[in-house]
Design a protein around this motif. Structure first.
Motif, PDB file in Angstrom:
ATOM      1  N   THR A 140      16.366 -11.292  -1.800  1.00 20.77           N
ATOM      2  CA  THR A 140      17.607 -11.014  -1.088  1.00 20.77           C
ATOM      3  C   THR A 140      17.749 -11.938   0.115  1.00 20.77           C
ATOM      4  OG1 THR A 140      16.753  -9.386   0.508  1.00 20.77           O
ATOM      5  CG2 THR A 140      17.243  -8.598  -1.725  1.00 20.77           C
ATOM      6  N   THR A 141      18.892 -11.867   0.746  1.00 27.42           N
ATOM      7  CA  THR A 141      19.148 -12.713   1.917  1.00 27.42           C
ATOM      8  C   THR A 141      18.935 -11.968   3.228  1.00 27.42           C
ATOM      9  OG1 THR A 141      21.516 -12.180   1.938  1.00 27.42           O
ATOM     10  CG2 THR A 141      20.820 -14.095   0.637  1.00 27.42           C
ATOM     11  N   GLY A 142      18.189 -10.852   3.169  1.00 32.56           N
ATOM     12  CA  GLY A 142      17.971 -10.149   4.423  1.00 32.56           C
ATOM     13  C   GLY A 142      16.869  -9.117   4.425  1.00 32.56           C
ATOM     14  N   ASN A 143      16.433  -8.656   3.241  1.00 29.29           N
ATOM     15  CA  ASN A 143      15.435  -7.579   3.221  1.00 29.29           C
ATOM     16  C   ASN A 143      14.291  -7.871   2.265  1.00 29.29           C
ATOM     17  OD1 ASN A 143      14.569  -5.113   4.329  1.00 29.29           O
ATOM     18  ND2 ASN A 143      15.339  -3.966   2.563  1.00 29.29           N
ATOM     19  N   GLY A 144      13.954  -9.118   2.092  1.00 22.42           N
ATOM     20  CA  GLY A 144      12.799  -9.463   1.285  1.00 22.42           C
ATOM     21  C   GLY A 144      13.049  -9.367  -0.205  1.00 22.42           C
ATOM     22  N   ILE A 145      12.111  -8.747  -0.925  1.00 25.10           N
ATOM     23  CA  ILE A 145      12.107  -8.729  -2.383  1.00 25.10           C
ATOM     24  C   ILE A 145      12.262  -7.313  -2.902  1.00 25.10           C
ATOM     25  CG2 ILE A 145      10.720  -9.230  -4.438  1.00 25.10           C
ATOM     26  CD1 ILE A 145       9.284 -11.381  -2.733  1.00 25.10           C
ATOM     27  N   ASP A 146      13.167  -7.125  -3.872  1.00 24.89           N
ATOM     28  CA  ASP A 146      13.279  -5.879  -4.626  1.00 24.89           C
ATOM     29  C   ASP A 146      12.622  -6.069  -5.987  1.00 24.89           C
ATOM     30  OD1 ASP A 146      14.675  -4.590  -2.632  1.00 24.89           O
ATOM     31  OD2 ASP A 146      16.644  -4.867  -3.560  1.00 24.89           O
ATOM     32  N   ILE A 147      11.878  -5.050  -6.434  1.00 25.92           N
ATOM     33  CA  ILE A 147      11.257  -5.058  -7.762  1.00 25.92           C
ATOM     34  C   ILE A 147      12.095  -4.173  -8.670  1.00 25.92           C
ATOM     35  CG2 ILE A 147       9.186  -4.548  -9.094  1.00 25.92           C
ATOM     36  CD1 ILE A 147       7.583  -4.935  -6.520  1.00 25.92           C
ATOM     37  N   ILE A 148      12.547  -4.770  -9.800  1.00 27.22           N
ATOM     38  CA  ILE A 148      13.488  -4.086 -10.687  1.00 27.22           C
ATOM     39  C   ILE A 148      12.787  -3.583 -11.937  1.00 27.22           C
ATOM     40  CG2 ILE A 148      15.667  -4.280 -11.946  1.00 27.22           C
ATOM     41  CD1 ILE A 148      15.992  -4.700  -8.966  1.00 27.22           C
ATOM     42  N   ASP A 149      12.939  -2.304 -12.227  1.00 29.13           N
ATOM     43  CA  ASP A 149      12.595  -1.735 -13.519  1.00 29.13           C
ATOM     44  C   ASP A 149      13.868  -1.736 -14.364  1.00 29.13           C
ATOM     45  OD1 ASP A 149      12.659   0.888 -15.325  1.00 29.13           O
ATOM     46  OD2 ASP A 149      10.554   0.318 -15.095  1.00 29.13           O
ATOM     47  N   ARG A 150      13.803  -2.240 -15.591  1.00 27.90           N
ATOM     48  CA  ARG A 150      15.014  -2.435 -16.390  1.00 27.90           C
ATOM     49  C   ARG A 150      15.726  -1.122 -16.693  1.00 27.90           C
ATOM     50  NH1 ARG A 150      14.600  -7.734 -19.033  1.00 27.90           N
ATOM     51  NH2 ARG A 150      12.731  -8.727 -18.200  1.00 27.90           N
ATOM     52  N   ARG A 151      15.040  -0.010 -16.653  1.00 28.22           N
ATOM     53  CA  ARG A 151      15.664   1.283 -16.927  1.00 28.22           C
ATOM     54  C   ARG A 151      16.028   2.039 -15.662  1.00 28.22           C
ATOM     55  NH1 ARG A 151      13.850   6.501 -17.545  1.00 28.22           N
ATOM     56  NH2 ARG A 151      11.698   5.805 -17.195  1.00 28.22           N
ATOM     57  N   LEU A 152      15.138   2.008 -14.661  1.00 30.98           N
ATOM     58  CA  LEU A 152      15.328   2.842 -13.474  1.00 30.98           C
ATOM     59  C   LEU A 152      16.084   2.152 -12.349  1.00 30.98           C
ATOM     60  CD1 LEU A 152      11.775   4.448 -13.278  1.00 30.98           C
ATOM     61  CD2 LEU A 152      13.865   5.469 -14.200  1.00 30.98           C
TER      62      LEU A 152
END
Length: 276
Positions: A70-82
């Protein structure tokens, strides 16, 4: 169709799904097989929504997880379902955390190490099983802490595009080495994008035209500018398609570089074709 117009990044994952990140519009996933579209937006209260509305980088990890810079809060980890199931947040005071929340580069090497470029805080590395990130700065060879792009080549070498030139990570010395031109100077250009063709040639989009690094070479060669067929010296992105054709994008249009008349593998920049 797309739910937003200001696109930040595109990624086609190994299953063929198209991920689209946007400035202020979140993340959209498109399945070309059934035309299904899923939109993941930012929410400060929903635990499985994006932690920030603007997405600049997307990486599919080897284990199938999707990491979003992201451009302000680091990294998000995505689960394809949740949706979002975790992440890495910035904390300049914590030496194990990201020093900046603006993630401008994401890459993974063959050892499963996560490399993160930040816009004003250099490069970070997270080893498998490690408690936190290791930070790389000017003391490790970076000429600037402004990281623009990270690219992991097929030979598992990490290339770092900065606001002040191109560098390669030297694993044996644990530092970054600047690439020089044929005259021995480091081109003072911003690196916007990098792609690799089937021969291992790197194509580099910069603020000063199109550059290449030939296979086995350590020389950054200036390949094209306005004087040699480009419609603009500011090249925003470069793409090598599945047929080996090189596409160059700038604010003044999209061009495709044509092959030499003898059918050779080198591109004939004097015959750059403008589309539209």
């Amino acid at each position: 169709g797309l739910a937003f117009d200001a696109l930040g990044v595109l990624l086609v994952d190994r299953s063929g799904l198209l991920w689209v990140g946007a400035w202020g519009g979140g993340l959209q996933r498109h399945n070309p097989r059934n035309q299904a579209i899923r939109l993941l937006r930012h929410s400060p209260t929903h635990p499985h929504r994006l932690s920030h509305p603007s997405v600049l980088r997307i990486l599919e990890r080897r284990d199938g997880r999707v990491f979003v810079g992201t451009t302000g809060n680091g990294i998000d980890i995505i689960d394809r379902r949740l949706g979002v199931v975790g992440g890495y947040r910035p904390d300049p005071a914590d030496p194990d955390a990201l020093a900046s929340g603006v993630v401008s580069g994401l890459a993974e090497d063959a050892q499963g190490r996560l490399w993160v470029g930040t816009y004003q805080s250099g490069v970070h590395r997270l080893d498998p099983g490690a408690r936190g990130f290791r930070r790389y700065g000017r003391e490790h060879g970076l000429p600037t802490l402004q990281i623009e792009y990270l690219f992991m080549a097929r030979d598992d070498r990490l290339w770092v595009g900065t606001g002040d030139g191109l560098l390669r990570f030297d694993a044996s010395a644990d530092r970054f080495v600047a690439l020089l031109d044929a005259e021995g100077h480091a081109p003072q250009v911003r690196i916007n994008d990098i792609d690799e063709d089937d021969d291992g040639r790197l194509w580099i989009a910069t603020s000063g035209g199109l550059y290449v690094v030939e296979p086995g070479s350590e020389v950054l060669s200036h390949r094209a500018d306005v004087a040699r067929g480009l419609v603009s010296d500011h090249v925003a992105s470069v793409l090598v398609d599945t047929r080996g054709r090189v596409w160059v994008d700038s604010a003044k249009g999209l061009q495709r570089l044509l092959r030499d008349a003898d059918g050779g593998e080198r591109q004939n920049l004097r015959q750059a074709r403008r589309l539209g």
